[in-house]
Design a protein around this motif. Structure first.
Motif, short mmCIF file in Angstrom:
data_model
loop_
_atom_site.label_atom_id
_atom_site.label_comp_id
_atom_site.label_asym_id
_atom_site.label_seq_id
_atom_site.Cartn_x
_atom_site.Cartn_y
_atom_site.Cartn_z
N LEU A 54 0.52 -1.29 -0.22
CA LEU A 54 -0.40 0.29 -0.34
C LEU A 54 1.01 1.18 0.56
CD1 LEU A 54 -3.34 -0.59 2.35
CD2 LEU A 54 -2.77 -0.32 -0.54
N PRO A 55 1.53 1.60 0.56
CA PRO A 55 2.98 2.86 0.75
C PRO A 55 3.10 3.35 -0.93
CG PRO A 55 4.13 1.17 2.54
CD PRO A 55 2.69 0.78 1.51
N GLY A 56 3.00 2.16 -1.59
CA GLY A 56 3.96 2.68 -3.40
C GLY A 56 2.85 2.35 -4.18
N CYS A 57 1.51 1.85 -3.36
CA CYS A 57 0.23 1.90 -4.14
C CYS A 57 -0.94 2.61 -4.51
CB CYS A 57 -0.55 0.00 -3.92
SG CYS A 57 -1.76 -0.11 -5.28
N SER A 58 -1.10 3.11 -5.44
CA SER A 58 -2.47 3.84 -5.18
C SER A 58 -3.96 3.58 -5.81
CB SER A 58 -2.55 5.38 -6.55
OG SER A 58 -1.08 5.92 -6.74
N VAL A 59 -4.85 3.42 -4.64
CA VAL A 59 -5.91 2.95 -4.35
C VAL A 59 -7.22 3.50 -4.95
CG1 VAL A 59 -7.49 1.75 -3.43
CG2 VAL A 59 -5.16 1.17 -2.91
N TRP A 60 -7.99 3.43 -5.94
CA TRP A 60 -9.01 4.19 -6.47
C TRP A 60 -10.36 3.26 -5.83
CZ3 TRP A 60 -7.15 8.13 -8.36
CH2 TRP A 60 -5.73 8.78 -8.60
N SER A 61 -11.56 4.04 -5.35
CA SER A 61 -12.56 2.94 -4.68
C SER A 61 -12.87 4.78 -4.94
CB SER A 61 -12.16 3.17 -3.18
OG SER A 61 -13.26 2.31 -2.81
N THR A 62 -15.11 4.17 -5.16
CA THR A 62 -16.01 4.96 -4.76
C THR A 62 -16.33 5.15 -2.73
OG1 THR A 62 -16.48 3.70 -5.73
CG2 THR A 62 -16.40 5.27 -6.80
N PRO A 63 -16.68 4.00 -2.13
CA PRO A 63 -16.96 4.11 -1.20
C PRO A 63 -16.01 4.55 -0.43
CG PRO A 63 -17.45 2.08 -1.20
CD PRO A 63 -16.60 2.92 -3.04
N SER A 64 -16.23 5.13 0.91
CA SER A 64 -15.61 5.51 2.15
C SER A 64 -15.43 4.18 3.19
CB SER A 64 -16.51 6.93 2.55
OG SER A 64 -17.79 6.06 3.42
N LYS A 65 -16.27 3.25 2.38
CA LYS A 65 -15.80 2.23 3.25
C LYS A 65 -14.60 1.73 3.27
CE LYS A 65 -17.57 -1.37 3.18
NZ LYS A 65 -18.47 -2.46 2.93
N THR A 66 -13.81 0.80 1.85
CA THR A 66 -13.03 1.09 1.17
C THR A 66 -12.18 2.03 1.59
OG1 THR A 66 -14.74 -0.35 -0.39
CG2 THR A 66 -12.08 0.06 -0.86
N MET A 67 -12.27 2.80 1.50
CA MET A 67 -11.05 3.80 1.78
C MET A 67 -10.50 3.95 2.95
SD MET A 67 -9.82 4.84 -1.73
CE MET A 67 -8.84 5.68 -0.87
N LYS A 68 -11.55 3.11 4.18
CA LYS A 68 -12.01 3.36 5.25
C LYS A 68 -10.33 2.55 6.10
CE LYS A 68 -13.54 3.55 10.00
NZ LYS A 68 -12.36 3.03 10.61
N MET A 69 -11.08 1.13 4.95
CA MET A 69 -10.13 -0.27 5.04
C MET A 69 -8.12 0.01 5.12
SD MET A 69 -12.70 -2.98 4.09
CE MET A 69 -13.10 -2.90 1.81
N VAL A 70 -8.75 0.75 3.82
CA VAL A 70 -7.36 0.97 3.40
C VAL A 70 -6.79 1.81 4.48
CG1 VAL A 70 -5.53 2.67 1.80
CG2 VAL A 70 -7.59 1.12 1.13
N LYS A 71 -7.05 3.12 4.70
CA LYS A 71 -6.22 3.59 5.70
C LYS A 71 -6.17 3.00 6.81
CE LYS A 71 -8.19 8.23 4.21
NZ LYS A 71 -6.80 8.30 3.30
N ASP A 72 -7.06 2.11 7.64
CA ASP A 72 -6.36 1.10 8.79
C ASP A 72 -5.79 0.39 8.59
OD1 ASP A 72 -8.96 2.60 9.58
OD2 ASP A 72 -10.60 1.17 9.72
N LEU A 73 -5.59 -0.17 7.23
CA LEU A 73 -4.36 -1.42 6.65
C LEU A 73 -3.20 -0.44 6.98
CD1 LEU A 73 -4.00 -4.18 6.43
CD2 LEU A 73 -5.04 -3.87 4.06
N GLU A 74 -3.62 0.58 6.41
CA GLU A 74 -1.72 1.23 6.02
C GLU A 74 -1.35 1.52 7.74
OE1 GLU A 74 -2.89 4.93 4.13
OE2 GLU A 74 -1.73 3.94 2.32
N GLU A 75 -2.45 1.91 9.02
CA GLU A 75 -1.87 2.16 9.85
C GLU A 75 -1.71 0.45 10.61
OE1 GLU A 75 -1.89 4.65 13.29
OE2 GLU A 75 -2.32 5.23 10.83
N GLU A 76 -2.30 -0.60 10.45
CA GLU A 76 -1.77 -1.50 11.36
C GLU A 76 -0.08 -1.86 10.59
OE1 GLU A 76 -4.15 -4.76 10.72
OE2 GLU A 76 -5.34 -4.01 10.28
N PHE A 77 0.61 -1.53 9.60
CA PHE A 77 1.58 -1.99 9.36
C PHE A 77 2.74 -1.11 9.47
CE2 PHE A 77 2.58 -5.19 6.35
CZ PHE A 77 1.53 -6.20 6.58
N ARG A 78 2.04 0.20 9.67
CA ARG A 78 3.04 1.18 9.72
C ARG A 78 3.21 1.27 11.28
NH1 ARG A 78 2.24 6.59 12.30
NH2 ARG A 78 0.29 6.63 11.97
#
Length: 122
Positions: A54-78
């Motif tokens: 994820l740190p080097g990948c762009s994620v395109w999504s419409t639902p805010s739920k999916t973007m929240k999942m992306v942010k949560d996953l980034e936080e878990e790794f950071r």
């Protein structure tokens, strides 16, 4: 669809209304630069392994739920990486202080290093 360009991988899963989850192995794509999840409304989770890319990948999504999942996953790794780096810094400080204590003990008056150093100056 999947595109390769100069070693970079782009995965387009846009407008796939039946997509509920991504395969766990997607985290093995270290050269993943773009993941298009636009209009994948039924996607309910992202594989933990995706956090590696994820740190080097762009994620395109419409639902805010999916973007929240992306942010949560980034936080878990950071967070674990930050803790590891903090631990290394604290260890380095401890190691330097221990080394200084040993040097001070050796070169205090009457210590082994004191007499050797005194010989060099006489």
């Amino acid at each position: 669809h999947l595109q390769h360009k100069h070693g970079d991988v782009r995965i387009g899963l846009a407008s796939n209304p039946n997509l509920k989850r991504l395969p766990h192995d997607i985290g093995q794509l270290h050269n993943l630069v773009e993941l298009d999840l636009y209009k994948c409304d039924k996607l309910d989770s992202l594989p933990f392994s995706l956090g590696r890319v994820l740190p080097g990948c762009s994620v395109w999504s419409t639902p805010s739920k999916t973007m929240k999942m992306v942010k949560d996953l980034e936080e878990e790794f950071r967070l674990p990486r930050q803790r590891f780096v903090r631990g290394l810094i604290k260890f380095e400080i401890f190691k330097r202080r221990a080394k200084m204590r040993v040097v001070e003990e050796m070169y205090r008056p009457g210590g082994r290093g004191y007499f050797r150093a005194m010989e060099d100056f006489e």
